[in-house]
Write a protein that holds these residues in place. Structure first.
Motif, PDB file in Angstrom:
ATOM      1  N   SER A   1      46.011  55.733  30.392  1.00 26.92           N
ATOM      2  CA  SER A   1      47.208  56.179  31.265  1.00 26.92           C
ATOM      3  C   SER A   1      48.124  55.500  31.429  1.00 26.92           C
ATOM      4  O   SER A   1      47.779  54.008  31.615  1.00 26.92           O
ATOM      5  N   ALA A   2      49.661  55.564  31.986  1.00 30.31           N
ATOM      6  CA  ALA A   2      50.616  54.541  32.253  1.00 30.31           C
ATOM      7  C   ALA A   2      49.984  54.210  33.930  1.00 30.31           C
ATOM      8  O   ALA A   2      49.632  54.590  34.567  1.00 30.31           O
ATOM      9  N   PRO A   3      50.105  52.706  33.941  1.00 35.44           N
ATOM     10  CA  PRO A   3      50.076  52.190  35.086  1.00 35.44           C
ATOM     11  C   PRO A   3      50.944  52.623  36.056  1.00 35.44           C
ATOM     12  O   PRO A   3      51.920  53.078  35.923  1.00 35.44           O
ATOM     13  N   GLY A   4      50.615  52.758  37.614  1.00 38.02           N
ATOM     14  CA  GLY A   4      51.298  53.307  38.584  1.00 38.02           C
ATOM     15  C   GLY A   4      51.163  54.761  38.569  1.00 38.02           C
ATOM     16  O   GLY A   4      52.071  55.435  39.678  1.00 38.02           O
ATOM     17  N   THR A   5      50.336  55.373  37.993  1.00 38.82           N
ATOM     18  CA  THR A   5      49.986  56.904  38.173  1.00 38.82           C
ATOM     19  C   THR A   5      48.443  56.845  38.923  1.00 38.82           C
ATOM     20  O   THR A   5      47.539  56.023  38.570  1.00 38.82           O
ATOM     21  N   ALA A   6      48.273  58.068  39.380  1.00 39.14           N
ATOM     22  CA  ALA A   6      46.974  58.422  39.856  1.00 39.14           C
ATOM     23  C   ALA A   6      45.852  58.432  38.858  1.00 39.14           C
ATOM     24  O   ALA A   6      44.780  57.937  38.905  1.00 39.14           O
ATOM     25  N   ALA A   7      46.326  59.067  37.546  1.00 34.69           N
ATOM     26  CA  ALA A   7      45.408  58.899  36.519  1.00 34.69           C
ATOM     27  C   ALA A   7      45.059  57.474  36.199  1.00 34.69           C
ATOM     28  O   ALA A   7      43.731  57.393  35.961  1.00 34.69           O
ATOM     29  N   PHE A   8      45.813  56.398  35.960  1.00 34.62           N
ATOM     30  CA  PHE A   8      45.705  55.221  35.605  1.00 34.62           C
ATOM     31  C   PHE A   8      44.697  54.583  36.697  1.00 34.62           C
ATOM     32  O   PHE A   8      43.471  53.889  36.426  1.00 34.62           O
ATOM     33  N   ASN A   9      44.771  54.963  37.991  1.00 37.07           N
ATOM     34  CA  ASN A   9      43.899  54.276  39.123  1.00 37.07           C
ATOM     35  C   ASN A   9      42.653  54.983  38.975  1.00 37.07           C
ATOM     36  O   ASN A   9      41.627  54.265  39.176  1.00 37.07           O
ATOM     37  N   GLU A  10      42.521  56.273  38.558  1.00 37.57           N
ATOM     38  CA  GLU A  10      40.904  56.827  38.318  1.00 37.57           C
ATOM     39  C   GLU A  10      40.467  56.065  37.403  1.00 37.57           C
ATOM     40  O   GLU A  10      39.057  55.865  37.202  1.00 37.57           O
ATOM     41  N   GLU A  11      40.918  55.941  36.216  1.00 38.63           N
ATOM     42  CA  GLU A  11      40.764  55.282  34.964  1.00 38.63           C
ATOM     43  C   GLU A  11      40.048  53.729  35.419  1.00 38.63           C
ATOM     44  O   GLU A  11      38.887  53.585  34.864  1.00 38.63           O
ATOM     45  N   LEU A  12      40.884  53.203  36.227  1.00 39.88           N
ATOM     46  CA  LEU A  12      40.472  51.675  36.599  1.00 39.88           C
ATOM     47  C   LEU A  12      39.270  51.758  37.564  1.00 39.88           C
ATOM     48  O   LEU A  12      38.319  51.040  37.405  1.00 39.88           O
ATOM     49  N   ALA A  13      39.081  53.047  38.363  1.00 42.57           N
ATOM     50  CA  ALA A  13      38.044  53.073  39.277  1.00 42.57           C
ATOM     51  C   ALA A  13      36.637  53.186  38.346  1.00 42.57           C
ATOM     52  O   ALA A  13      35.700  52.927  38.689  1.00 42.57           O
ATOM     53  N   LYS A  14      36.968  54.113  37.410  1.00 37.68           N
ATOM     54  CA  LYS A  14      35.847  54.310  36.453  1.00 37.68           C
ATOM     55  C   LYS A  14      35.372  53.223  35.804  1.00 37.68           C
ATOM     56  O   LYS A  14      34.238  52.830  35.594  1.00 37.68           O
ATOM     57  N   MET A  15      36.310  52.505  35.510  1.00 41.74           N
ATOM     58  CA  MET A  15      36.000  51.021  34.624  1.00 41.74           C
ATOM     59  C   MET A  15      35.407  50.050  35.607  1.00 41.74           C
ATOM     60  O   MET A  15      34.080  49.419  35.152  1.00 41.74           O
ATOM     61  N   THR A  16      35.700  49.909  36.814  1.00 42.10           N
ATOM     62  CA  THR A  16      35.054  49.266  37.733  1.00 42.10           C
ATOM     63  C   THR A  16      33.740  49.611  38.018  1.00 42.10           C
ATOM     64  O   THR A  16      32.675  48.602  38.116  1.00 42.10           O
ATOM     65  N   ALA A  17      33.363  50.948  38.196  1.00 44.56           N
ATOM     66  CA  ALA A  17      32.081  51.499  38.450  1.00 44.56           C
ATOM     67  C   ALA A  17      31.220  51.476  37.308  1.00 44.56           C
ATOM     68  O   ALA A  17      29.881  50.943  37.314  1.00 44.56           O
ATOM     69  N   LEU A  18      31.710  51.550  36.237  1.00 45.43           N
ATOM     70  CA  LEU A  18      30.854  51.390  34.672  1.00 45.43           C
ATOM     71  C   LEU A  18      30.560  49.909  34.525  1.00 45.43           C
ATOM     72  O   LEU A  18      29.614  49.599  33.717  1.00 45.43           O
ATOM     73  N   SER A  19      31.476  48.992  34.986  1.00 47.32           N
ATOM     74  CA  SER A  19      31.395  47.507  34.585  1.00 47.32           C
ATOM     75  C   SER A  19      29.996  46.956  35.078  1.00 47.32           C
ATOM     76  O   SER A  19      29.398  46.152  34.447  1.00 47.32           O
ATOM     77  N   PHE A  20      29.156  47.348  35.906  1.00 47.31           N
ATOM     78  CA  PHE A  20      28.011  46.946  36.405  1.00 47.31           C
ATOM     79  C   PHE A  20      26.782  47.576  35.372  1.00 47.31           C
ATOM     80  O   PHE A  20      26.221  46.555  34.919  1.00 47.31           O
ATOM     81  N   PRO A  21      26.653  48.784  35.290  1.00 44.56           N
ATOM     82  CA  PRO A  21      25.551  49.188  34.129  1.00 44.56           C
ATOM     83  C   PRO A  21      25.908  48.829  32.904  1.00 44.56           C
ATOM     84  O   PRO A  21      25.162  48.399  32.262  1.00 44.56           O
ATOM     85  N   VAL A  22      27.042  48.762  32.252  1.00 40.72           N
ATOM     86  CA  VAL A  22      27.540  48.576  31.068  1.00 40.72           C
ATOM     87  C   VAL A  22      27.603  47.184  30.740  1.00 40.72           C
ATOM     88  O   VAL A  22      27.149  46.691  29.644  1.00 40.72           O
TER      89      VAL A  22
END
Length: 231
Positions: free
Chosen positions: A176-197
Motif C-alpha cells: 500500500s501507499a505510505p501515509g495510509t492506514a493500510a500501509f501502517n497495518e502492513e508495517l505492523a505485520k512486518m514488525t510482528a513477523l520479523s521475530f519468528p520469520v
C-alpha cells in the motif's frame, strides 16, 4: 537463576516490548483517521524503538556500532514512510542493515577489534583474561584466531540470511501507499513477523556459532568451557 541471567532475560523482554510489541499494537490499532491517524500513529510507534535505542546508547556510555545502526534503521524507516516514498526503499533498507553488519563483521576481522569477538565473547559471561592466559600458555593463540575466523563466517552468514529474509518479507507485505492506514497495518505485520520469520532462524545460526566456538575453546586449551565461565 543468576543475576546475569535475570538481567539478560529482563533485557530481552524489554527489547521485545519496545521494538516489536508496542509499535505493532500502535500501527495496527491506532492508524485510522478517527484515532491517531496514519501519520501520527507511525510517528508514535517509531518513537518507542528510537527512544529505546537512544536510551541504550546513553546507558552504555560508549558508541556501539550495532546500536547506532539500529537507531539509523528506525530513522530511515520513519523518513521513507513520512516522505511517502516507494515502499521498495524500505525493502532495500531492511536488506541493507543486516547486510552492512555482515560486511562489518568480515572487514573487522582484519582489524585489532574484530566484531565477532564482541558478539560471541561476552566479558560478563566469560573470564576473557583467564581464556587469553590459557591460550598463551598452550601456544594456541594462532589456532584460536583461525577458529574465530570460522565463527566470523558463520556470524556473517546469519546476517546475510537476515538480509534476504528482510527484503523478501518487506516486498511481500508492503504493497500500500505510505501515509495510509493500510500501509501502517502492513508495517505492523512486518514488525510482528520479523521475530519468528527472521530473528529465530538467525538466532539459531548464531547459537551454532557459539556452540562451535565453545567446543573449540575446550579443544585448544584442554580445559572445560565451564572453567572460563563466570559464576
Amino acid at each position: 537463576m543468576s543475576q546475569t541471567e535475570k538481567k539478560k532475560s529482563s533485557g530481552f523482554l524489554v527489547n521485545l516490548l519496545f521494538n516489536i510489541v508496542i509499535p505493532t499494537l500502535i500501527l495496527s490499532k491506532l492508524s485510522e483517521e478517527h484515532q491517531l491517524g496514519p501519520v501520527w500513529a507511525l510517528v508514535v510507534a517509531l518513537a518507542f524503538p528510537l527512544g529505546f535505542g537512544l536510551w541504550e546508547l546513553q546507558q552504555s556510555k560508549k558508541v556501539n556500532f550495532l546500536s547506532v545502526l539500529g537507531v539509523v534503521s528506525v530513522l530511515l524507516t520513519g523518513g521513507i514512510s513520512l516522505l511517502q516514498l516507494d515502499p521498495a526503499y524500505i525493502a532495500i533498507k531492511e536488506a541493507a542493515v543486516p547486510g552492512l553488519i555482515a560486511l562489518a563483521v568480515l572487514i573487522s576481522q582484519r582489524s585489532k577489534y574484530p566484531l565477532v569477538k564482541k558478539i560471541l565473547l561476552n566479558d560478563e559471561l566469560m573470564d576473557l583474561t583467564k581464556l587469553e592466559a590459557s591460550l598463551k600458555a598452550n601456544n594456541a593463540e594462532k589456532v584460536f584466531a583461525a577458529k574465530l575466523q570460522n565463527c566470523a563466517y558463520l556470524v556473517a552468514s546469519s546476517f546475510v540470511v537476515s538480509s534476504i529474509l528482510n527484503y523478501g518479507l518487506a516486498k511481500y507485505l508492503l504493497v500500500s501507499a505510505p501515509g495510509t492506514a493500510a500501509f501502517n497495518e502492513e508495517l505492523a505485520k512486518m514488525t510482528a513477523l520479523s521475530f519468528p520469520v527472521i530473528a529465530l532462524p538467525c538466532t539459531i545460526m548464531l547459537m551454532v556459532a557459539i556452540w562451535y566456538l565453545f567446543s573449540q575453546i575446550g579443544k585448544v586449551t584442554g580445559e572445560s568451557i565451564e572453567s572460563f565461565l563466570r559464576q
